[in-house]
Motif scaffolding. Structure first.
Motif, PDB file in Angstrom:
ATOM      1  N   SER A 161       0.996  -0.992  -0.044  1.00 32.16           N
ATOM      2  CA  SER A 161       0.047  -0.060   0.039  1.00 32.16           C
ATOM      3  C   SER A 161       0.864   1.145   0.146  1.00 32.16           C
ATOM      4  CB  SER A 161      -0.886  -0.141   1.412  1.00 32.16           C
ATOM      5  OG  SER A 161      -1.354   1.361   1.472  1.00 32.16           O
ATOM      6  N   PRO A 162       0.704   2.015  -0.952  1.00 26.42           N
ATOM      7  CA  PRO A 162       1.592   3.255  -1.012  1.00 26.42           C
ATOM      8  C   PRO A 162       1.612   4.373   0.142  1.00 26.42           C
ATOM      9  CG  PRO A 162       0.589   2.926  -3.247  1.00 26.42           C
ATOM     10  CD  PRO A 162       0.029   1.883  -2.303  1.00 26.42           C
ATOM     11  N   PRO A 163       0.429   4.406   0.784  1.00 26.34           N
ATOM     12  CA  PRO A 163       0.220   5.475   1.782  1.00 26.34           C
ATOM     13  C   PRO A 163       0.901   4.732   3.012  1.00 26.34           C
ATOM     14  CG  PRO A 163      -1.888   5.149   0.738  1.00 26.34           C
ATOM     15  CD  PRO A 163      -1.140   4.216  -0.059  1.00 26.34           C
ATOM     16  N   LYS A 164       0.711   3.428   3.224  1.00 26.56           N
ATOM     17  CA  LYS A 164       1.682   2.622   4.534  1.00 26.56           C
ATOM     18  C   LYS A 164       2.965   2.724   4.235  1.00 26.56           C
ATOM     19  CE  LYS A 164       1.377   0.308   8.083  1.00 26.56           C
ATOM     20  NZ  LYS A 164       0.756   0.749   9.217  1.00 26.56           N
ATOM     21  N   ALA A 165       3.308   2.626   2.818  1.00 23.85           N
ATOM     22  CA  ALA A 165       4.836   2.565   2.593  1.00 23.85           C
ATOM     23  C   ALA A 165       5.413   4.072   3.062  1.00 23.85           C
ATOM     24  CB  ALA A 165       5.224   2.621   0.923  1.00 23.85           C
ATOM     25  N   VAL A 166       4.643   5.215   2.590  1.00 28.73           N
ATOM     26  CA  VAL A 166       5.231   6.547   3.065  1.00 28.73           C
ATOM     27  C   VAL A 166       5.312   6.624   4.542  1.00 28.73           C
ATOM     28  CG1 VAL A 166       4.410   8.965   3.137  1.00 28.73           C
ATOM     29  CG2 VAL A 166       4.210   7.548   1.238  1.00 28.73           C
ATOM     30  N   GLU A 167       4.262   5.941   5.237  1.00 39.05           N
ATOM     31  CA  GLU A 167       4.255   6.070   6.843  1.00 39.05           C
ATOM     32  C   GLU A 167       5.514   5.283   7.318  1.00 39.05           C
ATOM     33  OE1 GLU A 167       1.645   3.787  10.240  1.00 39.05           O
ATOM     34  OE2 GLU A 167       0.661   4.560   8.359  1.00 39.05           O
ATOM     35  N   GLN A 168       5.793   4.167   6.814  1.00 38.05           N
ATOM     36  CA  GLN A 168       6.935   3.308   7.226  1.00 38.05           C
ATOM     37  C   GLN A 168       8.306   3.902   6.829  1.00 38.05           C
ATOM     38  OE1 GLN A 168       5.660   1.427   9.393  1.00 38.05           O
ATOM     39  NE2 GLN A 168       4.893  -0.549   8.549  1.00 38.05           N
ATOM     40  N   ALA A 169       8.341   4.604   5.548  1.00 42.74           N
ATOM     41  CA  ALA A 169       9.776   5.297   5.337  1.00 42.74           C
ATOM     42  C   ALA A 169       9.848   6.330   6.431  1.00 42.74           C
ATOM     43  CB  ALA A 169       9.458   5.866   3.998  1.00 42.74           C
ATOM     44  N   ARG A 170       8.914   7.168   6.675  1.00 40.69           N
ATOM     45  CA  ARG A 170       9.139   8.356   7.632  1.00 40.69           C
ATOM     46  C   ARG A 170       9.386   7.836   9.173  1.00 40.69           C
ATOM     47  NH1 ARG A 170       7.232  13.201   6.378  1.00 40.69           N
ATOM     48  NH2 ARG A 170       6.044  13.608   4.543  1.00 40.69           N
ATOM     49  N   LYS A 171       8.987   6.545   9.322  1.00 40.22           N
ATOM     50  CA  LYS A 171       9.300   5.966  10.804  1.00 40.22           C
ATOM     51  C   LYS A 171      10.620   5.584  10.414  1.00 40.22           C
ATOM     52  CE  LYS A 171       7.774   2.389  13.779  1.00 40.22           C
ATOM     53  NZ  LYS A 171       6.752   1.241  14.046  1.00 40.22           N
ATOM     54  N   LEU A 172      11.116   5.081   9.443  1.00 40.16           N
ATOM     55  CA  LEU A 172      12.548   4.471   9.486  1.00 40.16           C
ATOM     56  C   LEU A 172      13.372   5.737   9.649  1.00 40.16           C
ATOM     57  CD1 LEU A 172      12.100   1.859   6.608  1.00 40.16           C
ATOM     58  CD2 LEU A 172      12.819   1.408   9.002  1.00 40.16           C
ATOM     59  N   VAL A 173      13.119   6.808   8.801  1.00 38.86           N
ATOM     60  CA  VAL A 173      14.128   7.857   8.802  1.00 38.86           C
ATOM     61  C   VAL A 173      13.851   8.765  10.109  1.00 38.86           C
ATOM     62  CG1 VAL A 173      14.565   9.967   7.628  1.00 38.86           C
ATOM     63  CG2 VAL A 173      14.152   7.969   6.322  1.00 38.86           C
ATOM     64  N   GLU A 174      12.662   9.202  10.464  1.00 43.61           N
ATOM     65  CA  GLU A 174      12.690  10.005  11.249  1.00 43.61           C
ATOM     66  C   GLU A 174      12.664   9.511  12.848  1.00 43.61           C
ATOM     67  OE1 GLU A 174       9.480  12.554  10.451  1.00 43.61           O
ATOM     68  OE2 GLU A 174      10.130  12.775   8.340  1.00 43.61           O
ATOM     69  N   SER A 175      12.175   8.265  13.057  1.00 47.76           N
ATOM     70  CA  SER A 175      12.059   7.658  14.358  1.00 47.76           C
ATOM     71  C   SER A 175      13.272   6.787  14.323  1.00 47.76           C
ATOM     72  CB  SER A 175      10.889   7.097  14.473  1.00 47.76           C
ATOM     73  OG  SER A 175       9.798   7.876  14.470  1.00 47.76           O
ATOM     74  N   ASP A 176      13.255   5.776  14.034  1.00 46.81           N
ATOM     75  CA  ASP A 176      14.479   4.677  13.784  1.00 46.81           C
ATOM     76  C   ASP A 176      15.954   5.224  13.552  1.00 46.81           C
ATOM     77  OD1 ASP A 176      12.509   2.648  14.468  1.00 46.81           O
ATOM     78  OD2 ASP A 176      12.030   2.558  12.449  1.00 46.81           O
ATOM     79  N   GLY A 177      16.001   6.110  12.637  1.00 45.60           N
ATOM     80  CA  GLY A 177      17.324   6.906  12.306  1.00 45.60           C
ATOM     81  C   GLY A 177      18.357   5.821  11.550  1.00 45.60           C
ATOM     82  N   VAL A 178      17.451   5.455  10.449  1.00 43.96           N
ATOM     83  CA  VAL A 178      18.312   4.646   9.714  1.00 43.96           C
ATOM     84  C   VAL A 178      19.284   5.317   8.838  1.00 43.96           C
ATOM     85  CG1 VAL A 178      16.820   2.739   9.599  1.00 43.96           C
ATOM     86  CG2 VAL A 178      16.680   4.228   7.777  1.00 43.96           C
ATOM     87  N   LEU A 179      20.521   4.639   8.310  1.00 52.64           N
ATOM     88  CA  LEU A 179      21.389   5.415   7.479  1.00 52.64           C
ATOM     89  C   LEU A 179      20.896   5.337   6.127  1.00 52.64           C
ATOM     90  CD1 LEU A 179      24.402   6.465   6.942  1.00 52.64           C
ATOM     91  CD2 LEU A 179      25.072   4.212   6.583  1.00 52.64           C
ATOM     92  N   PHE A 180      20.105   4.302   5.671  1.00 53.67           N
ATOM     93  CA  PHE A 180      19.464   4.265   4.212  1.00 53.67           C
ATOM     94  C   PHE A 180      18.464   3.401   4.281  1.00 53.67           C
ATOM     95  CE2 PHE A 180      23.238   1.675   4.264  1.00 53.67           C
ATOM     96  CZ  PHE A 180      22.912   0.540   3.829  1.00 53.67           C
ATOM     97  N   VAL A 181      17.680   3.370   3.232  1.00 61.39           N
ATOM     98  CA  VAL A 181      16.614   2.269   3.010  1.00 61.39           C
ATOM     99  C   VAL A 181      17.090   1.369   1.975  1.00 61.39           C
ATOM    100  CG1 VAL A 181      14.411   1.833   2.389  1.00 61.39           C
ATOM    101  CG2 VAL A 181      14.549   3.596   3.868  1.00 61.39           C
TER     102      VAL A 181
END
Length: 409
Positions: free
Chosen positions: A90-110
């Protein structure tokens, strides 16, 4: 100069040299969010649920591979933390998960987020944030656009190029055939249709007698298959994800329809598609490959497949070696590990992106001989070679030569 003065001067010189040396040592290690002396955080988005859940095993394989890396000491002494979330395709869910990875989890990259719709939805965000969107698990042509999207890079061959190879095969083997096309109604499916149409050239208008699209929310595509058969097609092109490809193969079998049947490489898994659709219905189907089939006897003594099997036994025993998506995940993870090794102690996002875009002929254990990984600052399409294959018995058999899809890109 007195003895004391000489000692003070020497001491001062030593302090200066120590400062220079210390500064140099510190300068050699550069980090962005997601990297430290001991850890590298990698984000991932997969459809573990939903209509494309057959692809979820890719993320599970990548996770297992990084467990192997960690057990062997990590990469340049750093352990991998692999954080993978479900987006249900689901594209909207993907956006939500990308933001979580970048802004909350602080990953170096996806790494290796799956699907054209999902990656399309997060592409602008990733590039605005300047977070690498690496080795996208989709063959859409849009991932090879370094000028507009310098933080996004693909991995597998692109769909248009693959479809052009099918067009060439059709023009050679069935030049007067009538083509019916089933495709997913999004960038994924339309890329394939465009590649086929471009490859057929002037003959496209007369050869294509039917096009049927479907939505991923549709429970079945049986009526589309019936419509294409009724339209007089004797060549069936299926540009679909695994669930719907299996349905198409099964329905064609139920109808007793025996066209020249071609399916896209991303849905050609023996375990996830051909067997569920019925081995008897799958005979003679054509597809393309760029990676080895672990079930093919020709690779029985192949060192790469032996290493793959050893990996499965130790780190991912539930992984099905008949499922091409398992080997896919293994290969993507190997590519990423190589890039991180090249980065050394400079684990900034810019340096990771630089090395991902400067791979020079990387050979991977799971790729067919003659297929290599190659990127540059101007070309973000790592793989450009295919070989055709036909399903016979309970497995795929390769035929013909390695074909480059570089022309026309």
């Amino acid at each position: 100069m007195s003895f004391v003065a000489r000692r003070m001067a020497a001491f001062s010189t030593a302090i200066i040299l120590l400062g220079v040396t210390g500064t140099g040592a510190i300068a050699q290690k550069s980090y962005d969010t997601g990297a430290t002396d001991t850890e590298i955080k990698i984000g991932n988005i997969m459809p573990y649920s939903g209509p494309a859940s057959a692809y979820g095993v890719i993320g599970k394989t990548e996770s297992a591979y990084f467990r192997k890396i960690n057990a062997e000491g990590g990469i340049n002494g750093r352990k991998i933390t692999f954080i993978s979330y479900d987006d249900g395709y689901s594209p909207p869910k993907a956006v939500e998960q990308a933001r979580k990875l970048v802004e909350s989890d602080g990953v170096l990259f996806v790494l290796g987020a799956l699907g054209t719709p999902s990656n399309s939805a997060i592409q602008k965000y990733m590039n605005e944030k300047k977070v690498p969107q690496l080795f996208v698990a989709s063959g859409a042509t849009k991932w090879n656009d370094p000028k507009q999207f310098p933080w996004t890079i693909g991995w597998q061959p692109n769909y248009q190029s693959e479809a052009r190879i099918y067009a060439g095969y059709i023009l050679k083997e069935r030049p007067h055939g009538k083509i019916g096309i089933l495709y997913q109604n999004d960038d994924f499916g339309r890329d394939y249709v465009k590649g086929l149409t471009d490859g057929l050239g002037a003959k496209a208008a007369s050869m294509i007698v039917g096009e049927e699209s479907y939505e991923t929310s549709n429970p079945t595509i049986d009526s589309r298959v019936v419509a294409l058969k009724s339209g007089g097609a004797d060549i069936f092109m299926s540009f679909a994800t695994p669930k719907f490809t299996a349905q198409a193969i099964k329905k064609a079998g139920e109808l007793g329809w025996k066209p020249l049947f071609i399916i896209n490489s991303t849905a050609a898994s023996t375990a996830a598609v051909m067997k569920p659709a019925g081995i008897e219905n799958s005979q003679g189907i054509i597809s393309a490959a760029y990676q080895k089939d672990a079930t093919d006897p020709q690779w029985t003594d192949d060192a790469g497949i032996k290493n793959f099997d050893a990996f499965l036994t130790k780190y991912f025993p539930e992984g099905n070696r008949e499922d091409q998506f398992v080997l896919f995940g293994y290969s993507v993870a190997q590519t990423m590990a190589d890039v991180l090794k090249q980065c050394g102690d400079d684990l900034t996002r810019a340096n990771v992106m630089k090395h991902a875009a400067s791979i020079d002929g990387l050979l991977l254990e799971g790729l067919l001989p003659g297929v290599t990984i190659k990127t540059s600052a101007a070309d973000f399409a790592p793989i450009k070679q295919f070989q055709l294959r036909k399903f016979k018995g309970e497995r795929w058999e390769l035929f013909g030569e390695i074909i480059s899809s570089e022309v026309g890109q």
